[in-house]
Design a protein around this motif. Sequence first.
Motif, PDB file in Angstrom:
ATOM      1  N   PRO C 263       4.765  53.981  34.397  1.00 25.47           N
ATOM      2  CA  PRO C 263       5.626  55.064  34.855  1.00 25.47           C
ATOM      3  C   PRO C 263       6.138  54.709  36.246  1.00 25.47           C
ATOM      4  O   PRO C 263       5.369  54.312  37.112  1.00 25.47           O
ATOM      5  CB  PRO C 263       4.681  56.267  34.925  1.00 25.47           C
ATOM      6  CG  PRO C 263       3.456  55.870  34.186  1.00 25.47           C
ATOM      7  CD  PRO C 263       3.370  54.386  34.265  1.00 25.47           C
ATOM      8  N   GLY C 264       7.405  54.801  36.462  1.00 26.27           N
ATOM      9  CA  GLY C 264       7.943  54.523  37.792  1.00 26.27           C
ATOM     10  C   GLY C 264       8.609  53.169  37.899  1.00 26.27           C
ATOM     11  O   GLY C 264       9.284  52.886  38.885  1.00 26.27           O
ATOM     12  N   THR C 265       8.421  52.287  36.926  1.00 21.99           N
ATOM     13  CA  THR C 265       9.163  51.031  36.931  1.00 21.99           C
ATOM     14  C   THR C 265       9.839  50.886  35.581  1.00 21.99           C
ATOM     15  O   THR C 265       9.341  51.381  34.584  1.00 21.99           O
ATOM     16  CB  THR C 265       8.248  49.815  37.152  1.00 21.99           C
ATOM     17  OG1 THR C 265       7.243  49.840  36.147  1.00 21.99           O
ATOM     18  CG2 THR C 265       7.609  49.825  38.513  1.00 21.99           C
ATOM     19  N   GLY C 266      10.999  50.236  35.567  1.00 18.60           N
ATOM     20  CA  GLY C 266      11.735  50.170  34.313  1.00 18.60           C
ATOM     21  C   GLY C 266      12.403  48.839  34.090  1.00 18.60           C
ATOM     22  O   GLY C 266      12.047  47.826  34.703  1.00 18.60           O
ATOM     23  N   GLY C 267      13.395  48.855  33.209  1.00 22.05           N
ATOM     24  CA  GLY C 267      14.061  47.642  32.771  1.00 22.05           C
ATOM     25  C   GLY C 267      14.699  46.847  33.896  1.00 22.05           C
ATOM     26  O   GLY C 267      14.798  45.624  33.804  1.00 22.05           O
ATOM     27  N   ASP C 268      15.156  47.519  34.965  1.00 20.90           N
ATOM     28  CA  ASP C 268      15.816  46.792  36.053  1.00 20.90           C
ATOM     29  C   ASP C 268      14.857  45.816  36.731  1.00 20.90           C
ATOM     30  O   ASP C 268      15.173  44.640  36.912  1.00 20.90           O
ATOM     31  CB  ASP C 268      16.441  47.757  37.069  1.00 20.90           C
ATOM     32  CG  ASP C 268      15.557  48.946  37.384  1.00 20.90           C
ATOM     33  OD1 ASP C 268      14.382  48.946  36.954  1.00 20.90           O
ATOM     34  OD2 ASP C 268      16.020  49.871  38.065  1.00 20.90           O
ATOM     35  N   ILE C 269      13.675  46.326  37.083  1.00 23.88           N
ATOM     36  CA  ILE C 269      12.691  45.457  37.727  1.00 23.88           C
ATOM     37  C   ILE C 269      12.186  44.416  36.734  1.00 23.88           C
ATOM     38  O   ILE C 269      12.026  43.238  37.067  1.00 23.88           O
ATOM     39  CB  ILE C 269      11.518  46.291  38.289  1.00 23.88           C
ATOM     40  CG1 ILE C 269      12.038  47.274  39.337  1.00 23.88           C
ATOM     41  CG2 ILE C 269      10.448  45.396  38.888  1.00 23.88           C
ATOM     42  CD1 ILE C 269      11.002  48.214  39.871  1.00 23.88           C
ATOM     43  N   ALA C 270      11.990  44.847  35.487  1.00 26.68           N
ATOM     44  CA  ALA C 270      11.492  43.934  34.452  1.00 26.68           C
ATOM     45  C   ALA C 270      12.434  42.742  34.295  1.00 26.68           C
ATOM     46  O   ALA C 270      11.988  41.590  34.228  1.00 26.68           O
ATOM     47  CB  ALA C 270      11.338  44.674  33.134  1.00 26.68           C
ATOM     48  N   ALA C 271      13.749  43.010  34.259  1.00 31.88           N
ATOM     49  CA  ALA C 271      14.708  41.938  34.029  1.00 31.88           C
ATOM     50  C   ALA C 271      14.687  40.932  35.186  1.00 31.88           C
ATOM     51  O   ALA C 271      14.723  39.718  34.971  1.00 31.88           O
ATOM     52  CB  ALA C 271      16.107  42.525  33.856  1.00 31.88           C
ATOM     53  N   LEU C 272      14.598  41.436  36.412  1.00 28.37           N
ATOM     54  CA  LEU C 272      14.572  40.531  37.559  1.00 28.37           C
ATOM     55  C   LEU C 272      13.298  39.704  37.579  1.00 28.37           C
ATOM     56  O   LEU C 272      13.307  38.507  37.864  1.00 28.37           O
ATOM     57  CB  LEU C 272      14.731  41.326  38.862  1.00 28.37           C
ATOM     58  CG  LEU C 272      16.146  41.872  39.086  1.00 28.37           C
ATOM     59  CD1 LEU C 272      16.161  42.928  40.176  1.00 28.37           C
ATOM     60  CD2 LEU C 272      17.106  40.746  39.443  1.00 28.37           C
ATOM     61  N   MET C 273      12.172  40.363  37.256  1.00 30.34           N
ATOM     62  CA  MET C 273      10.899  39.630  37.227  1.00 30.34           C
ATOM     63  C   MET C 273      10.923  38.562  36.142  1.00 30.34           C
ATOM     64  O   MET C 273      10.397  37.462  36.318  1.00 30.34           O
ATOM     65  CB  MET C 273       9.741  40.593  36.989  1.00 30.34           C
ATOM     66  CG  MET C 273       9.414  41.416  38.212  1.00 30.34           C
ATOM     67  SD  MET C 273       7.768  42.120  38.096  1.00 30.34           S
ATOM     68  CE  MET C 273       7.409  42.397  39.819  1.00 30.34           C
ATOM     69  N   ALA C 274      11.541  38.908  35.011  1.00 28.74           N
ATOM     70  CA  ALA C 274      11.597  37.949  33.916  1.00 28.74           C
ATOM     71  C   ALA C 274      12.472  36.752  34.302  1.00 28.74           C
ATOM     72  O   ALA C 274      12.149  35.603  33.985  1.00 28.74           O
ATOM     73  CB  ALA C 274      12.153  38.627  32.664  1.00 28.74           C
TER      74      ALA C 274
END
Lengths: 191, 334, 505
Positions: C263-274
């Motif tokens: 909760p609190g993190t989403g696809g935007d952070i996920a995509a950059l981390m990936a």
Amino acid sequence: MDPDFRGDSDHHDGTSDATPGGYAGQRRPGELAFALFLLAASLYLLWDAYGIAGFEALSSPGAVPMATTAAMVISALIVVLRTARLPKVATESVARDILPLKVILFGVLLLGFGLLLVPLGFLPTAALFLVVAIKYLSGRGWGFTLAVSLGSLLVIWVIFRIVFTVLMPAGIVPEAELLQFFRNLGNGGAE
Amino acid sequence: MKRFILGAASALVLGASGALAQDYPTKEIQGIIQWGAGGSTDTVMRSVTPHAEEILGGTVVLQNMTGAVGAIALNHVADSAADGYTLLMGAENPLLYKVMGLGERDYSAFTPVSILARGTPILVANTEAPFDDYAGMMDYIAENPGEVRFGATGPGGLPSVITGMIESVEGGLDVISVPYDGDGPALTALQGGAIDVMPAVLGASIEGIRAGNMKPLAVFDTQANDKLPDVPAVTSFNEDYNTYLPWGPFFGVFVPEGTPEDVVEKLSNAYNEAAQNPEFTELMDSRGYSIMAISGDEAEQFLTDWQQGTTWLLQDAGLTKNSPEDFGIARPGE
Amino acid sequence: MDTLMAILTVFTQPQLLLLVGLGTFLGVYIGAIPGLSVTMAVSILISFTFSWDVYPAISLMVGIYMGGVYGGSRTAILLNIPGAPSAIATAMDGYPMAQRGEAGEAIGVTTVMSFFGGLVGVAVLALAAPFVAEFALTFQPRDYMLLAVLGILLVGSLSSGSLVKGIFAGAFGIAIGAVGRDPLTFAERFTFDLQIMEGGISFIAVMIGMFGISEALLQLHHVGTDAIRQQIDRIVPSWGTVRKYLPLSLQTSSIGVIIGALPGTGGDIAALMAYDHAKRVTKKPTRPFGTGAMEGLVAPETANNAAVGGAFVPMMTLGIPGDAVTAIIIGALFIHGLNPGPMLMVDQPDMFWFIVGALLTANMFILICGLTGIKLFTKIVEMPRSVLIPLIMLLSVVGAYAVNNSVTDVYWMLGFGVFGYFMRHYGYPLGPVILGVILSRLLDDNWRRAIISEREDLGRFFEGIFTSPLSLVLFVAVVLIFVSQTPLWRMIFRRKGGQTGESGK
């Protein structure tokens, strides 16, 4: 040239983060001034961040802003020092490569857009902007300009205003009354 | 085509001259929701408005306008024309803006259309907390000062009022107050063990309690709630709470002050009736909200009482930035 | 057996199938237009579907959600303007491909990989939801803070030019994110006592300005040149291509699911981390990262679609939204008379399986919608620049306004657009600014929560980190990544020009 450097070697104006603008070993016109501006702004923000809560506590609302603006100041300072040491690009000038007339003109157009948006309303302002911009850039006839700009504005307006009910500033156009009129017309037809 | 042009022209004229009240609404109404999409205010407003639209015979376009604890939306509506075409859909917070130093305006710049419903606060704890009811919690805090972590949602939020109430009734409360930006995230943290106790609105925690993911300590009301009959009212532990209870957050629809009376009346009737719609009442009941559907003087009186009680409670707990006195808010009973 | 029936509900009712398809189709376009967000679309749908039954309403929402997350990549690839924050990383290698006339291929790979990522997300949701949700709940404020720090260290891999300029941009982004009334204490930060500053700066407005307006202004330099002709004969990637990226996409999908489920993190952070992950593990990319590497497309696109399934994990099992969209879907379930919460899976397991089925269907429609309308999209890039540039500017204005119905956001957008224009000219990366804004609250709020919970005691704070296995793992990751970006690393592991190398000298 630095082997790591993958900048845009034709235009040096930064197509994307992966191909950043600028040169590896030279500075562009205005680059130093921009770096100095960033440094000054960072210093001001650091001072402002200090004003939030001072060194009150680790958990104060000013703690992270102070840390981050301090990082801005330090990195901006390094950038200034490095940029100052670089030789200037001989073949470029601000007026031709950084801020040509076209860009300044569009800056002014956008500023006008922003200023007129509320008093005049979205539809007239946007129509004005599109007509002027497309006419100027394309240099085609008025028929083309008006058809393209008003046509695309209509599409955008229908998507945002009617489908997504985004209430753009109405200004001098009584949008809501007109819509209600069409709605009544639609209901009348259905009955 | 001729009819079309005539109609369009008359629409233009109408727009310029201002529509007559008996025809209200002649155009779509904007409903500005003070809080973000998916929040409880948003959900309540989006579920009551379609019923109200039906009664009103008009369209209400709902928009979320967030920021600065709802003050952005409040100022926006207060500054728009008082013609009944811009509604503020808000919660209780604006009544605390002045004493919290968050703004110069509150609902006194508005006319209430309808106070729709009221919520009941409840104290919930992490399932592994070493206490099972309110009395046990107070004992534990006394024995372990500065160890229990309470969730909070910023000054003026429901948890701060409840914590203030506990302090007024029981004396100082030595706990750690961990701030979250809403009761949703705080209740999540409670289930993950990042905080131990959370004062929340019953509606937000009821499903978690039913599933056994958090345990209820006490309902902050003068009697137990129908939805959770086994949870004791806090007054059964300490009768002094009767001074402050019943208290709870509420949802209401407002128009700027100066809106024509007949327009307000039309809106009030629509929203009050909509709030009585069985579909809506069932929805609210399942979440432990009590339907109020009040307007006019009754609503004004409710707002005044609520503001007096809560601001002075916060003032006495030392949580305010400005004294209610500065704004002419009288101490309750004076 | 009931479970299977519930999953197949969508397939057995043509109406639902149609709605999911329609939703996905619309979602692709909503996602592609910067400023039209899935969040917005879904919250409008709440009123729109008010009188509908719950299944059709949810079908449409799920479709739009899936399609929208995927659609963001379209404009990122074709125009270098991400349609949504989760497509920022996609632009880094997608746009260079479009510049070579390979937009068709880029979109093809993106589509297949989004489908794959989405599939992994749904699979995790269906098979391991309770387990993943429980894991997500164990994240304490200090873990979120460490995660944010980990995210900020991505600045290194996002700035291909000067690292110092990247650091400046990242710090600037964090500062932008702090503007306005602090949500925890209501203290004013960087507001300069102006009322319009109190609401803060919408990060969508920053993104639209930095990517949309500044790109349009830059394009003004090239108005005369012809648009690049796109080859669109080779769209569907071969099985060999897909198989080649399968291991990488499995890893990045896992990143997506986990980050999405928090909760609190989403696809935007996920995509950059990936994206960052792909850069680290890929020894031989098809081309260097940033010049059109397939891996640079595969990673963010699998991750952001996997994050959709992830976001439903805490929502369906605990009633806790994984992101903004699932928060609204919770509201929708509530309005339709269900009680979204931990009991939903017990009381109405059919609902859970129905959503799994709907997500699965939406995923298939992504393949269909994604691999068809490409011609139309590529026509957009082939439009004369003299028309395209003004239209991008207009859309940026409307989009910035639409986020919060605020003219102030339009001014911010324009201001950041001009600022971004200069940043590009002088070699400052823009991605770290957006990264900073996205992570600002996560970092700031959770740092304060963590240190408050430990009574302002740094000793207790570190003790907490070293006694919790999860915190320790995150902490070690932070230290390792940090050290790998400093000269110390190179001194230890012989000099080898890394991706993050300094080029300003």
